[in-house]
Scaffold this motif. Structure first.
Motif, PDB file in Angstrom:
ATOM      1  N   ASN A   1       2.564 -45.376 -19.727  1.00  0.00           N
ATOM      2  CA  ASN A   1       3.272 -45.326 -19.244  1.00  0.00           C
ATOM      3  C   ASN A   1       4.345 -45.068 -20.454  1.00  0.00           C
ATOM      4  OD1 ASN A   1       3.034 -45.451 -16.986  1.00  0.00           O
ATOM      5  ND2 ASN A   1       3.668 -48.268 -17.783  1.00  0.00           N
ATOM      6  N   THR A   2       4.275 -44.993 -21.792  1.00  0.00           N
ATOM      7  CA  THR A   2       4.600 -44.310 -22.824  1.00  0.00           C
ATOM      8  C   THR A   2       4.909 -42.458 -22.516  1.00  0.00           C
ATOM      9  OG1 THR A   2       4.851 -46.359 -23.783  1.00  0.00           O
ATOM     10  CG2 THR A   2       5.583 -44.047 -24.946  1.00  0.00           C
ATOM     11  N   ALA A   3       3.687 -42.481 -22.080  1.00  0.00           N
ATOM     12  CA  ALA A   3       3.536 -40.791 -22.144  1.00  0.00           C
ATOM     13  C   ALA A   3       3.658 -40.154 -20.960  1.00  0.00           C
ATOM     14  CB  ALA A   3       2.243 -40.453 -22.133  1.00  0.00           C
ATOM     15  N   PHE A   4       3.803 -41.337 -20.385  1.00  0.00           N
ATOM     16  CA  PHE A   4       4.442 -40.517 -18.806  1.00  0.00           C
ATOM     17  C   PHE A   4       6.076 -40.615 -18.775  1.00  0.00           C
ATOM     18  CE2 PHE A   4       0.497 -40.833 -16.593  1.00  0.00           C
ATOM     19  CZ  PHE A   4       0.777 -40.358 -15.807  1.00  0.00           C
ATOM     20  N   GLU A   5       6.470 -41.033 -19.617  1.00  0.00           N
ATOM     21  CA  GLU A   5       7.984 -41.436 -19.924  1.00  0.00           C
ATOM     22  C   GLU A   5       8.616 -40.257 -20.650  1.00  0.00           C
ATOM     23  OE1 GLU A   5       9.446 -45.051 -21.895  1.00  0.00           O
ATOM     24  OE2 GLU A   5       8.855 -46.267 -20.294  1.00  0.00           O
ATOM     25  N   SER A   6       7.950 -39.565 -21.407  1.00  0.00           N
ATOM     26  CA  SER A   6       8.213 -38.483 -22.218  1.00  0.00           C
ATOM     27  C   SER A   6       9.024 -37.453 -21.057  1.00  0.00           C
ATOM     28  CB  SER A   6       7.078 -38.501 -22.989  1.00  0.00           C
ATOM     29  OG  SER A   6       5.753 -37.254 -22.151  1.00  0.00           O
ATOM     30  N   ALA A   7       7.761 -37.697 -19.794  1.00  0.00           N
ATOM     31  CA  ALA A   7       7.424 -36.073 -19.431  1.00  0.00           C
ATOM     32  C   ALA A   7       7.350 -34.785 -19.843  1.00  0.00           C
ATOM     33  CB  ALA A   7       9.086 -35.657 -18.556  1.00  0.00           C
ATOM     34  N   ASP A   8       6.439 -34.690 -20.891  1.00  0.00           N
ATOM     35  CA  ASP A   8       5.348 -33.789 -21.302  1.00  0.00           C
ATOM     36  C   ASP A   8       4.082 -33.588 -20.598  1.00  0.00           C
ATOM     37  OD1 ASP A   8       4.255 -31.857 -22.976  1.00  0.00           O
ATOM     38  OD2 ASP A   8       4.633 -32.732 -24.396  1.00  0.00           O
ATOM     39  N   PRO A   9       4.400 -32.480 -19.858  1.00  0.00           N
ATOM     40  CA  PRO A   9       2.378 -33.245 -19.421  1.00  0.00           C
ATOM     41  C   PRO A   9       1.140 -32.556 -20.523  1.00  0.00           C
ATOM     42  CG  PRO A   9       3.801 -30.902 -18.174  1.00  0.00           C
ATOM     43  CD  PRO A   9       4.647 -31.839 -19.923  1.00  0.00           C
ATOM     44  N   HIS A  10       1.521 -32.791 -21.946  1.00  0.00           N
ATOM     45  CA  HIS A  10       0.386 -31.428 -22.151  1.00  0.00           C
ATOM     46  C   HIS A  10       1.108 -33.023 -22.730  1.00  0.00           C
ATOM     47  CE1 HIS A  10      -0.138 -27.774 -21.553  1.00  0.00           C
ATOM     48  NE2 HIS A  10       1.090 -27.326 -21.616  1.00  0.00           N
TER      49      HIS A  10
ATOM     50  N   VAL B   1       9.005 -44.612  -9.734  1.00  0.00           N
ATOM     51  CA  VAL B   1      10.312 -45.725  -9.822  1.00  0.00           C
ATOM     52  C   VAL B   1      11.615 -45.047  -9.737  1.00  0.00           C
ATOM     53  CG1 VAL B   1       8.991 -47.652  -9.797  1.00  0.00           C
ATOM     54  CG2 VAL B   1       9.657 -45.863 -11.874  1.00  0.00           C
ATOM     55  N   PRO B   2      12.846 -45.657  -9.900  1.00  0.00           N
ATOM     56  CA  PRO B   2      14.166 -45.123  -9.974  1.00  0.00           C
ATOM     57  C   PRO B   2      13.969 -44.653 -11.577  1.00  0.00           C
ATOM     58  CG  PRO B   2      14.458 -46.441  -8.256  1.00  0.00           C
ATOM     59  CD  PRO B   2      13.149 -46.247  -8.877  1.00  0.00           C
ATOM     60  N   LYS B   3      14.399 -43.172 -12.212  1.00  0.00           N
ATOM     61  CA  LYS B   3      14.644 -43.567 -13.097  1.00  0.00           C
ATOM     62  C   LYS B   3      16.156 -44.287 -13.906  1.00  0.00           C
ATOM     63  CE  LYS B   3      15.053 -39.696 -16.632  1.00  0.00           C
ATOM     64  NZ  LYS B   3      14.885 -38.448 -17.156  1.00  0.00           N
TER      65      LYS B   3
ATOM     66  N   GLN C   1      -2.773 -35.596 -23.248  1.00  0.00           N
ATOM     67  CA  GLN C   1      -3.452 -35.926 -24.383  1.00  0.00           C
ATOM     68  C   GLN C   1      -3.186 -37.556 -24.671  1.00  0.00           C
ATOM     69  OE1 GLN C   1      -0.631 -34.643 -27.561  1.00  0.00           O
ATOM     70  NE2 GLN C   1      -1.641 -33.007 -27.619  1.00  0.00           N
ATOM     71  N   ALA C   2      -2.448 -38.802 -23.470  1.00  0.00           N
ATOM     72  CA  ALA C   2      -2.768 -40.013 -23.790  1.00  0.00           C
ATOM     73  C   ALA C   2      -3.690 -40.456 -22.918  1.00  0.00           C
ATOM     74  CB  ALA C   2      -1.145 -40.147 -23.627  1.00  0.00           C
ATOM     75  N   ILE C   3      -4.130 -38.948 -21.856  1.00  0.00           N
ATOM     76  CA  ILE C   3      -5.638 -40.015 -21.140  1.00  0.00           C
ATOM     77  C   ILE C   3      -6.843 -40.074 -22.280  1.00  0.00           C
ATOM     78  CG2 ILE C   3      -6.180 -39.370 -19.110  1.00  0.00           C
ATOM     79  CD1 ILE C   3      -3.781 -38.497 -17.729  1.00  0.00           C
ATOM     80  N   GLY C   4      -6.618 -38.668 -22.774  1.00  0.00           N
ATOM     81  CA  GLY C   4      -7.819 -37.901 -23.670  1.00  0.00           C
ATOM     82  C   GLY C   4      -8.052 -39.175 -24.749  1.00  0.00           C
TER      83      GLY C   4
END
Length: 94
Positions: A18-27, A86-88, A31-34
């Motif tokens: 979720n921390t990675a998703f908050e960045s909205a950076d696809p790469h 969820v709403p931002k 990387q976080a999933i990796g």
């Protein structure tokens, strides 16, 4: 030598992703999933997702191309996670 996988609580894994998703950076998200794959056996994940191991490596571990959304969903599901919208939260104005 067999690699041992350190079990991770799904709540901890979700927090990190979720921390990675908050960045909205696809790469960054990929990387976080990796990085989360450190806790899983790739061969087992390939079976669970129906993807080839090479596809998982390419999508999340060593390629700059972004994976298909269906690949992301399959992997997150195999990790025992789900996505929600969820709403931002609005940031307070200074």
């Amino acid at each position: 030598m067999t690699k041992t996988y350190i079990p991770v609580a799904p709540s901890q894994l979700a927090k990190e992703l979720n921390t990675a998703f908050e960045s909205a950076d696809p790469h960054g998200i990929c990387q976080a999933i990796g990085k989360a794959f450190e806790h899983f056996n790739i061969a087992e994940m390939a079976k669970r997702t129906g993807l080839q191991r090479q596809s998982i490596y390419r999508a999340f571990l060593n390629d700059q191309r972004l994976p298909h959304f269906s690949t992301v969903l399959s992997v997150l599901t195999a990790m025992g996670l789900q996505m929600r919208v969820v709403p931002k939260e609005r940031q307070a104005r200074s």
